[in-house]
Write an enzyme that holds these catalytic residues in place. Structure first.
Site, PDB file in Angstrom:
ATOM      1  N   CYS A 178      -3.790  -8.336   9.206  1.00  0.00           N
ATOM      2  CA  CYS A 178      -2.613  -8.127   9.290  1.00  0.00           C
ATOM      3  C   CYS A 178      -2.112  -6.584   7.986  1.00  0.00           C
ATOM      4  O   CYS A 178      -1.158  -6.074   9.087  1.00  0.00           O
ATOM      5  CB  CYS A 178      -2.187  -9.174   8.561  1.00  0.00           C
TER       6      CYS A 178
ATOM      7  N   CYS B 207       5.442  -7.985   1.128  1.00  0.00           N
ATOM      8  CA  CYS B 207       5.507  -8.521   2.338  1.00  0.00           C
ATOM      9  C   CYS B 207       6.457  -9.899   1.437  1.00  0.00           C
ATOM     10  O   CYS B 207       5.722 -10.551   0.953  1.00  0.00           O
ATOM     11  CB  CYS B 207       5.193  -9.336   3.605  1.00  0.00           C
TER      12      CYS B 207
ATOM     13  N   CYS C 199      -3.707  -3.488  -0.114  1.00  0.00           N
ATOM     14  CA  CYS C 199      -4.302  -3.687   1.682  1.00  0.00           C
ATOM     15  C   CYS C 199      -4.558  -2.662   2.147  1.00  0.00           C
ATOM     16  O   CYS C 199      -4.924  -3.096   3.224  1.00  0.00           O
ATOM     17  CB  CYS C 199      -2.464  -3.837   1.167  1.00  0.00           C
TER      18      CYS C 199
END
Length: 242
Positions: free
Chosen positions: A116, A204, A232
């Site tokens: 993601c 997020c 990330c």
């Protein structure tokens, strides 16, 4: 401007006693095609410092489509406070749609966050960095195990476009969270209101939660995963150099 690996190493060594402002002065003087990556409290400290050097400093941010409402409000406050343009990078709609169609909206709880993040954060970042010669981040050494040894200046081979050199500056690498917040309070720097609700490191919405007293700040990020995996991909060079 192309620098050899040894020149970058020597530059990093020479900057060890430099203040973040002094480092920023050198970075902005040497690179015209440079920008600050903005998302959190540390980055606004950099914006506050950099705009005192050059009011027209370039700033960009990533909108993953999964941010808190408070983060969008924070973005606007920073834009208005410093009277700067903030370029917002978005993920490719087709890639997001395919991921959600095939795996749903919360596949990262099952499959780890990397797929993601790769779509929503890394690809837009690479697209932006392909247009730059250098970028500036708010990373600190004490933020996570993968950041213990980050230099003040480095060659970012992990995110550089093919055939191009990309230099990365981490002016706050040697600062602590306490020092960052002392600067924020002392200079009336805008910050995300989520910090008043127990959030220390903000990402997020589905992947960020408040931390308890004495918990490390990164424990509120991707809490279902092991600490050494909590990158990330934006700072993939950390994992490569670890």
């Amino acid at each position: 401007m192309t620098l050899t690996e040894q020149q970058i190493l020597d530059w990093n060594d020479a900057l060890q006693q430099a203040t973040p402002r002094a480092l920023l002065e050198q970075a902005l003087a040497r690179f015209e095609n440079i920008a600050i990556s903005f998302s959190g409290a540390e980055d606004v400290v950099l914006i506050d410092l950099a705009t005192r050097i050059n009011p027209n400093v370039r700033v960009f941010t990533l909108d993953t489509g999964r941010l808190h409402a408070e983060t969008y409000q924070f973005l606007d406050r920073v834009r208005e406070r410093y009277q700067i343009d903030i370029e917002v990078m978005f993920p490719q709609a087709e890639a997001v749609q395919q991921l959600v169609t095939e795996k749903g909206l919360f596949s990262f709880y099952r499959d780890t966050h990397h797929e993601c993040c790769g779509i929503r954060k890394v690809e837009p970042l690479k697209r932006k960095l392909a247009t730059l010669d250098a970028w500036i981040t708010g990373q600190r050494k004490d933020q996570s195990p993968t950041r213990n040894d980050i230099p003040l200046v480095q060659r970012d081979e992990a995110l550089a476009a093919p055939g191009r050199q990309l230099v990365k500056f981490n002016p706050l690498a040697n600062w602590s969270s306490t020092r960052v917040w002392d600067y924020i309070r002392g200079n009336d720097v805008p910050y995300n209101s989520l910090h008043e609700q127990g959030f220390v490191s903000v990402g997020c919405q589905p992947c960020t939660r408040p931390v308890l007293p004495n918990q490390h700040e990164r424990e509120g990020r991707w809490w279902w995963e092991e600490a050494t995996q909590k990158e990330c991909g934006l700072h993939a060079v950390n994992l490569r150099e670890a």
